[in-house]
Design a protein around this motif. Structure first.
Motif, mmCIF file in Angstrom:
data_model
loop_
_atom_site.group_PDB
_atom_site.id
_atom_site.type_symbol
_atom_site.label_atom_id
_atom_site.label_comp_id
_atom_site.label_asym_id
_atom_site.label_seq_id
_atom_site.Cartn_x
_atom_site.Cartn_y
_atom_site.Cartn_z
ATOM 1 N N CYS A 134 0.857 -1.186 0.000
ATOM 2 C CA CYS A 134 0.000 0.000 0.000
ATOM 3 C C CYS A 134 0.895 1.237 0.000
ATOM 4 O O CYS A 134 1.777 1.364 0.844
ATOM 5 N N ILE A 135 0.638 2.156 -0.931
ATOM 6 C CA ILE A 135 1.548 3.278 -1.143
ATOM 7 C C ILE A 135 0.845 4.614 -0.947
ATOM 8 O O ILE A 135 -0.221 4.858 -1.527
ATOM 9 N N HIS A 136 1.467 5.471 -0.129
ATOM 10 C CA HIS A 136 1.116 6.891 -0.118
ATOM 11 C C HIS A 136 1.879 7.518 -1.278
ATOM 12 O O HIS A 136 3.089 7.713 -1.207
ATOM 13 N N GLY A 137 1.180 7.844 -2.333
ATOM 14 C CA GLY A 137 1.826 8.198 -3.596
ATOM 15 C C GLY A 137 2.126 9.670 -3.777
ATOM 16 O O GLY A 137 1.482 10.331 -4.596
ATOM 17 N N GLU A 138 3.109 10.179 -3.054
ATOM 18 C CA GLU A 138 3.552 11.554 -3.236
ATOM 19 C C GLU A 138 5.066 11.645 -3.082
ATOM 20 O O GLU A 138 5.637 10.963 -2.228
ATOM 21 N N VAL A 139 5.686 12.476 -3.897
ATOM 22 C CA VAL A 139 7.083 12.813 -3.653
ATOM 23 C C VAL A 139 7.123 13.893 -2.590
ATOM 24 O O VAL A 139 6.129 14.586 -2.332
ATOM 25 N N THR A 140 8.285 14.057 -1.979
ATOM 26 C CA THR A 140 8.406 15.009 -0.875
ATOM 27 C C THR A 140 9.511 16.042 -1.081
ATOM 28 O O THR A 140 9.735 16.857 -0.190
ATOM 29 N N HIS A 141 10.198 16.018 -2.240
ATOM 30 C CA HIS A 141 11.275 16.995 -2.381
ATOM 31 C C HIS A 141 10.695 18.405 -2.476
ATOM 32 O O HIS A 141 9.639 18.634 -3.080
ATOM 33 N N PRO A 142 11.355 19.374 -1.870
ATOM 34 C CA PRO A 142 10.767 20.699 -1.661
ATOM 35 C C PRO A 142 10.546 21.502 -2.923
ATOM 36 O O PRO A 142 9.780 22.476 -2.910
ATOM 37 N N ASP A 143 11.163 21.140 -4.054
ATOM 38 C CA ASP A 143 10.974 21.914 -5.271
ATOM 39 C C ASP A 143 9.734 21.491 -6.049
ATOM 40 O O ASP A 143 9.451 22.054 -7.111
ATOM 41 N N THR A 144 8.977 20.522 -5.540
ATOM 42 C CA THR A 144 7.740 20.097 -6.199
ATOM 43 C C THR A 144 6.549 20.737 -5.502
ATOM 44 O O THR A 144 6.390 20.619 -4.284
ATOM 45 N N ASP A 145 5.705 21.403 -6.271
ATOM 46 C CA ASP A 145 4.499 22.021 -5.733
ATOM 47 C C ASP A 145 3.628 20.962 -5.068
ATOM 48 O O ASP A 145 3.481 19.850 -5.581
ATOM 49 N N ILE A 146 3.015 21.306 -3.939
ATOM 50 C CA ILE A 146 2.232 20.328 -3.195
ATOM 51 C C ILE A 146 1.065 19.779 -4.020
ATOM 52 O O ILE A 146 0.660 18.628 -3.845
ATOM 53 N N PHE A 147 0.556 20.558 -4.964
ATOM 54 C CA PHE A 147 -0.541 20.086 -5.798
ATOM 55 C C PHE A 147 -0.063 19.159 -6.912
ATOM 56 O O PHE A 147 -0.874 18.525 -7.586
ATOM 57 N N ASP A 148 1.255 19.055 -7.117
ATOM 58 C CA ASP A 148 1.819 18.202 -8.170
ATOM 59 C C ASP A 148 2.502 16.957 -7.629
ATOM 60 O O ASP A 148 3.017 16.144 -8.395
ATOM 61 N N ARG A 149 2.519 16.789 -6.320
ATOM 62 C CA ARG A 149 3.319 15.702 -5.734
ATOM 63 C C ARG A 149 2.847 14.320 -6.162
ATOM 64 O O ARG A 149 3.657 13.411 -6.339
ATOM 65 N N GLU A 150 1.547 14.131 -6.304
ATOM 66 C CA GLU A 150 1.044 12.821 -6.729
ATOM 67 C C GLU A 150 1.449 12.530 -8.169
ATOM 68 O O GLU A 150 1.944 11.430 -8.473
ATOM 69 N N ALA A 151 1.244 13.487 -9.063
ATOM 70 C CA ALA A 151 1.564 13.271 -10.472
ATOM 71 C C ALA A 151 3.046 12.966 -10.667
ATOM 72 O O ALA A 151 3.406 12.085 -11.460
#
Length: 351
Positions: A134-151
């Motif tokens: 089961c995956i929480h599908g978001e990246v966490t690096h700070p240069d990615t907008d929070i609304f784009d983390r899943e994509a």
């Protein structure tokens, strides 16, 4: 239609917390669901089979008397989880899945995975022992907008993972975007996904317009209206790899209403009622049973429930707050009226 009877649903993504609050949380889900996949992000996280087994016993002890609600347990994956721990988890008979939190992605995820490639041995063992990742599908690096983390996660992390581990069964949890819907639809049959009631019923305007509403804040964050519409289409489509997962995530009121509020929406006291509302708005009440009661069990290789649950078209006012250990918690729709209610013989007390 004044009543709606469906096969008893299951919740394939649920947070119950621990300690004094556990009994104040578990009875809501026990009244609605036959089983639930229980998240392991406690403090400390449940990184060993022994810790998961102990938590399982605490959940059983906190269930209402006579309840048959079955917790399906998960193990918390870290960079250093050995394959032998996965083998122990599978042998326990209690653990059905392993949870991958990208480190820092959400509540109590600091011990999560920093680089998925470090987990390849554990992931191979998960596939070998027929567990689910089961995956929480978001990246966490700070240069990615929070609304784009899943994509970004889908492209950079999940697609390579599925290619490297061709037998691994994966659930992408709490979808929030049209991109994620299309990714699952076009993906292999071993890729499933859960969808929450809040992401079916709300978009980011509900979080931000007219003032910030902390009890609408969750991660992944609410997205655009076109994303919500894509989620509705997926949930009501009859596609067997989209199924119910509330991600009900309780936090005390004071932890939500402050300068740095916690992410998580408490939907357990009205979860199946919210799904009925969303499906009715879409003109698809006849498809709720598949989404809520059949497809998740099929994907996990478990038998479908045989008993039923009945909802009545009887408006119910949600309390402004509910007990939560030695404090209070605010559920979604607090102080508002919801259109569906459990029938009287299964409705728990709200005071």
């Amino acid at each position: 239609m004044d009543t709606l009877t469906i096969t008893r649903p299951d919740d394939w993504h649920l947070h119950l917390r621990d300690g004094a609050a556990l009994a104040d949380v578990v009875h809501w889900s026990a009244a609605r669901f036959g089983r639930a996949i229980i998240m392991p992000n406690l403090t400390p996280p449940l990184t060993t089979t022994a810790a998961v087994e102990a938590y399982y016993q605490r959940i059983l002890a906190a269930r209402p008397a006579g309840s048959r609600f079955e917790p399906l347990m998960t193990l918390y994956l870290t960079d250093n989880t050995p394959a032998a721990e996965i083998e122990r988890a599978a042998a326990s008979g209690l653990i059905h899945a392993v949870k991958l939190y990208p480190a820092g992605a959400t509540t109590n995820s600091d011990s999560g995975v920093t680089d998925i490639r470090r987990c390849d041995d554990a992931l191979a063992a998960i596939a070998e022992h027929d567990l689910t990742l089961c995956i929480h599908g978001e990246v966490t690096h700070p240069d990615t907008d929070i609304f784009d983390r899943e994509a970004v996660f889908l492209e950079e992390r999940l697609a390579p993972l599925l290619e490297r581990h061709g037998q691994l069964r994966v659930v992408l949890e709490h979808l929030t975007t049209a991109n994620a819907v299309e990714f699952v639809r076009s993906g292999p049959t071993r890729l499933g996904a859960t969808i929450t009631p809040q992401h079916l019923l709300m978009n980011r305007n509900d979080l931000l317009v007219g003032g910030i509403r902390p009890h609408h804040y969750c991660l992944p964050i609410l997205k655009r209206e076109r994303d919500r519409e894509a989620l509705i289409d997926a949930a009501t489509s009859g596609h067997p790899r989209f199924f119910l997962g509330t991600d009900s995530a309780p936090h005390p009121r004071h932890a939500k209403e402050n300068a740095c509020g916690c992410a998580g929406i408490f939907t357990a006291p009205l979860a199946i009622e919210l799904y009925a509302e969303a499906f009715e708005r879409a003109g698809a009440l006849d498809r709720l049973t598949g989404f809520a009661s059949h497809y998740g069990a099929d994907f996990y290789g478990l038998p479908r429930n045989t008993d039923t649950l009945t909802l009545a078209r009887r408006p119910r006012a949600m309390p402004a707050s509910l007990p939560y250990g030695d404090t209070r918690i605010v559920p979604l729709r607090a102080g508002d009226e919801i259109p569906w209610s459990l029938t009287a013989d299964t409705q728990p007390e709200t005071a």
